[in-house]
Design a protein around this motif. Structure first.
Motif, PDB file in Angstrom:
ATOM      1  N   VAL A 192       0.778  -1.151  -0.031  1.00  0.00           N
ATOM      2  CA  VAL A 192      -0.239  -0.023  -0.095  1.00  0.00           C
ATOM      3  C   VAL A 192       1.022   1.243   0.116  1.00  0.00           C
ATOM      4  CG1 VAL A 192      -1.573   1.342   1.387  1.00  0.00           C
ATOM      5  CG2 VAL A 192      -1.866  -1.233   1.215  1.00  0.00           C
ATOM      6  N   PRO A 193       1.993   1.298   0.663  1.00  0.00           N
ATOM      7  CA  PRO A 193       2.662   2.637   0.861  1.00  0.00           C
ATOM      8  C   PRO A 193       3.275   2.884  -0.537  1.00  0.00           C
ATOM      9  CG  PRO A 193       3.220   1.376   2.736  1.00  0.00           C
ATOM     10  CD  PRO A 193       2.546   0.534   1.796  1.00  0.00           C
ATOM     11  N   MET A 194       3.451   1.816  -1.337  1.00  0.00           N
ATOM     12  CA  MET A 194       3.828   2.247  -2.677  1.00  0.00           C
ATOM     13  C   MET A 194       3.242   3.063  -3.648  1.00  0.00           C
ATOM     14  SD  MET A 194       5.250  -1.486  -4.174  1.00  0.00           S
ATOM     15  CE  MET A 194       6.418  -2.357  -3.127  1.00  0.00           C
ATOM     16  N   GLY A 195       1.832   3.321  -3.297  1.00  0.00           N
ATOM     17  CA  GLY A 195       0.874   4.139  -3.915  1.00  0.00           C
ATOM     18  C   GLY A 195       1.356   5.742  -3.727  1.00  0.00           C
ATOM     19  N   PRO A 196       1.345   6.199  -2.497  1.00  0.00           N
ATOM     20  CA  PRO A 196       2.011   7.371  -2.294  1.00  0.00           C
ATOM     21  C   PRO A 196       3.526   7.804  -2.893  1.00  0.00           C
ATOM     22  CG  PRO A 196       1.404   6.557  -0.363  1.00  0.00           C
ATOM     23  CD  PRO A 196       0.947   5.629  -1.519  1.00  0.00           C
ATOM     24  N   LEU A 197       3.936   6.895  -2.644  1.00  0.00           N
ATOM     25  CA  LEU A 197       5.550   7.055  -3.183  1.00  0.00           C
ATOM     26  C   LEU A 197       5.463   7.209  -4.526  1.00  0.00           C
ATOM     27  CD1 LEU A 197       7.446   4.666  -0.844  1.00  0.00           C
ATOM     28  CD2 LEU A 197       7.594   6.929  -0.823  1.00  0.00           C
ATOM     29  N   MET A 198       4.652   6.131  -5.200  1.00  0.00           N
ATOM     30  CA  MET A 198       4.776   6.208  -7.012  1.00  0.00           C
ATOM     31  C   MET A 198       4.306   7.748  -7.231  1.00  0.00           C
ATOM     32  SD  MET A 198       2.298   4.142  -9.481  1.00  0.00           S
ATOM     33  CE  MET A 198       3.250   2.573  -9.100  1.00  0.00           C
ATOM     34  N   TYR A 199       3.208   8.122  -6.481  1.00  0.00           N
ATOM     35  CA  TYR A 199       2.476   9.759  -6.973  1.00  0.00           C
ATOM     36  C   TYR A 199       3.686  10.693  -6.749  1.00  0.00           C
ATOM     37  CZ  TYR A 199       0.061  13.994  -7.257  1.00  0.00           C
ATOM     38  OH  TYR A 199      -0.466  15.206  -7.507  1.00  0.00           O
ATOM     39  N   ARG A 200       4.619  10.547  -5.661  1.00  0.00           N
ATOM     40  CA  ARG A 200       5.508  11.731  -5.150  1.00  0.00           C
ATOM     41  C   ARG A 200       6.796  11.667  -6.159  1.00  0.00           C
ATOM     42  NH1 ARG A 200       7.979  15.176  -5.330  1.00  0.00           N
ATOM     43  NH2 ARG A 200       9.461  16.263  -3.763  1.00  0.00           N
ATOM     44  N   LEU A 201       7.117  10.395  -6.536  1.00  0.00           N
ATOM     45  CA  LEU A 201       8.192  10.624  -7.303  1.00  0.00           C
ATOM     46  C   LEU A 201       7.968  10.360  -9.165  1.00  0.00           C
ATOM     47  CD1 LEU A 201      10.077   7.231  -5.666  1.00  0.00           C
ATOM     48  CD2 LEU A 201      10.755   9.885  -5.576  1.00  0.00           C
ATOM     49  N   ILE A 202       6.966   9.938  -9.334  1.00  0.00           N
ATOM     50  CA  ILE A 202       6.655   9.906 -10.811  1.00  0.00           C
ATOM     51  C   ILE A 202       5.895  11.104 -11.213  1.00  0.00           C
ATOM     52  CG2 ILE A 202       5.714   8.672 -12.677  1.00  0.00           C
ATOM     53  CD1 ILE A 202       6.709   5.940 -11.259  1.00  0.00           C
ATOM     54  N   TYR A 203       4.476  11.176 -10.488  1.00  0.00           N
ATOM     55  CA  TYR A 203       3.465  12.023 -11.072  1.00  0.00           C
ATOM     56  C   TYR A 203       3.307  13.414 -10.480  1.00  0.00           C
ATOM     57  CZ  TYR A 203       1.355   7.666 -13.092  1.00  0.00           C
ATOM     58  OH  TYR A 203       1.103   6.598 -13.680  1.00  0.00           O
ATOM     59  N   GLN A 204       3.829  13.704  -9.310  1.00  0.00           N
ATOM     60  CA  GLN A 204       3.556  14.789  -8.628  1.00  0.00           C
ATOM     61  C   GLN A 204       4.596  15.929  -9.500  1.00  0.00           C
ATOM     62  OE1 GLN A 204       4.096  15.079  -4.318  1.00  0.00           O
ATOM     63  NE2 GLN A 204       5.049  17.114  -4.490  1.00  0.00           N
ATOM     64  N   PRO A 205       5.765  15.778  -9.898  1.00  0.00           N
ATOM     65  CA  PRO A 205       6.577  16.655 -10.570  1.00  0.00           C
ATOM     66  C   PRO A 205       6.089  16.956 -12.051  1.00  0.00           C
ATOM     67  CG  PRO A 205       7.954  14.781  -9.691  1.00  0.00           C
ATOM     68  CD  PRO A 205       6.573  14.258  -9.399  1.00  0.00           C
ATOM     69  N   ILE A 206       4.949  16.036 -12.451  1.00  0.00           N
ATOM     70  CA  ILE A 206       4.409  16.475 -13.943  1.00  0.00           C
ATOM     71  C   ILE A 206       2.836  16.721 -13.658  1.00  0.00           C
ATOM     72  CG2 ILE A 206       6.005  15.240 -15.239  1.00  0.00           C
ATOM     73  CD1 ILE A 206       4.279  12.935 -15.430  1.00  0.00           C
ATOM     74  N   ALA A 207       2.417  16.881 -12.505  1.00  0.00           N
ATOM     75  CA  ALA A 207       1.047  17.204 -12.249  1.00  0.00           C
ATOM     76  C   ALA A 207       0.316  17.890 -12.973  1.00  0.00           C
ATOM     77  CB  ALA A 207       0.755  17.382 -10.848  1.00  0.00           C
ATOM     78  N   ALA A 208       0.795  19.204 -13.446  1.00  0.00           N
ATOM     79  CA  ALA A 208       0.193  20.022 -14.526  1.00  0.00           C
ATOM     80  C   ALA A 208       0.223  19.719 -15.981  1.00  0.00           C
ATOM     81  CB  ALA A 208       0.884  21.305 -14.331  1.00  0.00           C
ATOM     82  N   ALA A 209       0.968  18.462 -16.262  1.00  0.00           N
ATOM     83  CA  ALA A 209       0.934  18.292 -17.672  1.00  0.00           C
ATOM     84  C   ALA A 209      -0.109  17.787 -18.126  1.00  0.00           C
ATOM     85  CB  ALA A 209       2.107  16.891 -17.647  1.00  0.00           C
ATOM     86  N   PRO A 210      -0.535  17.754 -19.645  1.00  0.00           N
ATOM     87  CA  PRO A 210      -1.838  17.353 -20.059  1.00  0.00           C
ATOM     88  C   PRO A 210      -2.056  15.893 -19.762  1.00  0.00           C
ATOM     89  CG  PRO A 210      -0.458  18.769 -21.694  1.00  0.00           C
ATOM     90  CD  PRO A 210       0.500  18.427 -20.601  1.00  0.00           C
ATOM     91  N   VAL A 211      -3.388  15.556 -20.100  1.00  0.00           N
ATOM     92  CA  VAL A 211      -3.930  14.144 -19.637  1.00  0.00           C
ATOM     93  C   VAL A 211      -3.161  13.171 -20.480  1.00  0.00           C
ATOM     94  CG1 VAL A 211      -5.659  12.670 -19.747  1.00  0.00           C
ATOM     95  CG2 VAL A 211      -5.904  14.777 -18.871  1.00  0.00           C
ATOM     96  N   LEU A 212      -2.609  13.650 -21.804  1.00  0.00           N
ATOM     97  CA  LEU A 212      -2.245  12.737 -22.775  1.00  0.00           C
ATOM     98  C   LEU A 212      -0.759  12.398 -22.274  1.00  0.00           C
ATOM     99  CD1 LEU A 212      -1.823  10.975 -25.437  1.00  0.00           C
ATOM    100  CD2 LEU A 212      -1.020  13.121 -26.561  1.00  0.00           C
ATOM    101  N   ILE A 213      -0.006  13.168 -21.761  1.00  0.00           N
ATOM    102  CA  ILE A 213       1.347  13.055 -21.153  1.00  0.00           C
ATOM    103  C   ILE A 213       1.242  12.047 -19.805  1.00  0.00           C
ATOM    104  CG2 ILE A 213       3.483  14.079 -19.963  1.00  0.00           C
ATOM    105  CD1 ILE A 213       3.175  14.759 -22.893  1.00  0.00           C
ATOM    106  N   LEU A 214       0.321  12.426 -19.030  1.00  0.00           N
ATOM    107  CA  LEU A 214       0.097  11.391 -17.855  1.00  0.00           C
ATOM    108  C   LEU A 214      -0.357   9.974 -18.383  1.00  0.00           C
ATOM    109  CD1 LEU A 214      -1.981  13.894 -15.734  1.00  0.00           C
ATOM    110  CD2 LEU A 214       0.342  13.459 -15.656  1.00  0.00           C
ATOM    111  N   LEU A 215      -0.993   9.744 -19.400  1.00  0.00           N
ATOM    112  CA  LEU A 215      -1.207   8.655 -19.838  1.00  0.00           C
ATOM    113  C   LEU A 215      -0.134   7.881 -20.373  1.00  0.00           C
ATOM    114  CD1 LEU A 215      -3.245   6.233 -20.765  1.00  0.00           C
ATOM    115  CD2 LEU A 215      -3.664   7.625 -22.991  1.00  0.00           C
ATOM    116  N   ILE A 216       0.791   8.739 -21.245  1.00  0.00           N
ATOM    117  CA  ILE A 216       1.901   8.055 -21.473  1.00  0.00           C
ATOM    118  C   ILE A 216       2.908   7.576 -20.543  1.00  0.00           C
ATOM    119  CG2 ILE A 216       4.102   8.429 -22.876  1.00  0.00           C
ATOM    120  CD1 ILE A 216       2.367  10.386 -24.787  1.00  0.00           C
TER     121      ILE A 216
END
Length: 345
Positions: free
Chosen positions: A131-155
């Protein structure tokens, strides 16, 4: 097909639909709050089930080292951010959660006699690893690009999925595994035989859905997530941290995925890449709900489960095709009845 076979197929469909409903709810939640189409959701299913398999075999799960590595990396990133912003008081908390927790859990797993522990404790340990891998994944991978377009987040989600499948092969090997059933009980309901494990799956799914409903309706964090899902910019202006909302959302998604894997591990053989197909069926249910409606997504999940069960009887070779074809009329209907809305900047 006689009535008894129809009842058995309906039982299988409802059991599978309960799991798909949980995954669909997680996908809808993640997309509503963070705009991420969370393709790796299914990997948490496989990781949760196979981590439990390793614990029951008496081995320290290999996923622990992924948690430790991600935690140490997140600790370094957050510590640098705290020092750069002059918030040295945050260092202790950052190091304790990101690095201290995984290392303490590793020490605990090495000290405990894993194979002889009660089943409930083994399940708890598996959840504490995954379970803790979820927030760690967001912190390391998604949070730095949180403002990116949906297509970039999908890729990025596709890339994360591919990486987790590869790591799953490394951690667990190519062989499939099952866990012992939570209950060996069997109940006769007229012409139908209901197993204890089926009751566990359906009951746990209902309890978790009700718990999530109460969480979103009665807690401050749940209301913050609802506000973020309704209007991200408005929630930000009201003081709700997008980073906190993202981490909490991924925590719930990881919990739902790992718990789903634990529930289905006794009734189906789980391989390192099994989660993708299960998650994809949850995604079909989420699409039925428009990636926005939780009740419709749950109803769509039950529909997917029933369609899969009856398709396996009438045309087993094409059951996956039939299930995934369901998405075509739904997308056509939504494209004809909905208006295009520009993505938020």
């Amino acid at each position: 097909m006689d009535f008894q076979i129809a009842l058995l197929l309906a039982q299988d469909g409802i059991t599978n639909g309960a799991i798909y409903a949980l995954l669909a709810l997680a996908l809808v939640l993640v997309f509503a709050v963070t705009r991420v189409i969370f393709i790796p959701q299914g990997e948490f299913v496989a990781y949760g089930a196979l981590t439990l398999v390793m614990i029951q075999a008496g081995h320290v799960p290999a996923t622990l080292w992924l948690l430790v590595g991600a935690g140490v990396l997140a600790a370094v990133v957050d510590a640098r951010g705290a020092l750069a912003s002059g918030q040295k008081g945050r260092l202790a908390g950052v190091l304790a959660w990101n690095a201290g927790y995984p290392l303490a859990l590793a020490a605990l797993l090495y000290l405990l006699p894993l194979a002889t522990l009660p089943l409930a404790v083994q399940v708890l340990l598996a959840l504490l690893v995954i379970v803790p891998m979820g927030p760690l994944m967001y912190r390391l991978i998604y949070q730095p690009i949180a403002a990116a377009p949906v297509l970039i987040l999908l890729i990025v989600s596709v890339a994360v999925h591919v990486g987790m499948v590869g790591l799953g092969l490394l951690f667990f090997g190519a062989e499939g595994s099952r866990t012992p059933a939570f209950s060996e009980a069997r109940f006769e309901l007229g012409p139908m035989m209901v197993t204890g494990q089926t009751i566990w799956v359906v009951a746990a799914s209902i309890v978790l859905i009700v718990a999530l409903y109460q969480f979103f309706g009665r807690t401050i964090y749940g209301k913050a997530l609802r506000a973020t899902a309704m209007n991200r910019n408005g929630a930000r202006l009201m003081g709700i941290s997008p980073a906190l909302a993202g981490r909490l959302t991924f925590l719930l998604a990881a919990l739902i995925g790992a718990l789903s894997g634990v529930l289905i591990a006794p009734i189906t053989t789980i391989y390192y890449d099994t989660g993708f197909l299960i998650g994809l069926k949850g995604f079909v249910a989420a699409i039925v709900g428009g990636l926005a409606s939780y009740p419709i997504a749950a109803a769509g999940a039950v529909l997917v489960g029933l369609l899969e069960a009856f398709s396996s009887f009438w045309a087993s070779a094409y059951k996956e095709v039939i299930v995934f074809t369901l998405i075509i009329p739904v997308l056509l209907w939504r494209s004809l009845t909905s208006h295009h809305v520009e993505e938020e900047e």
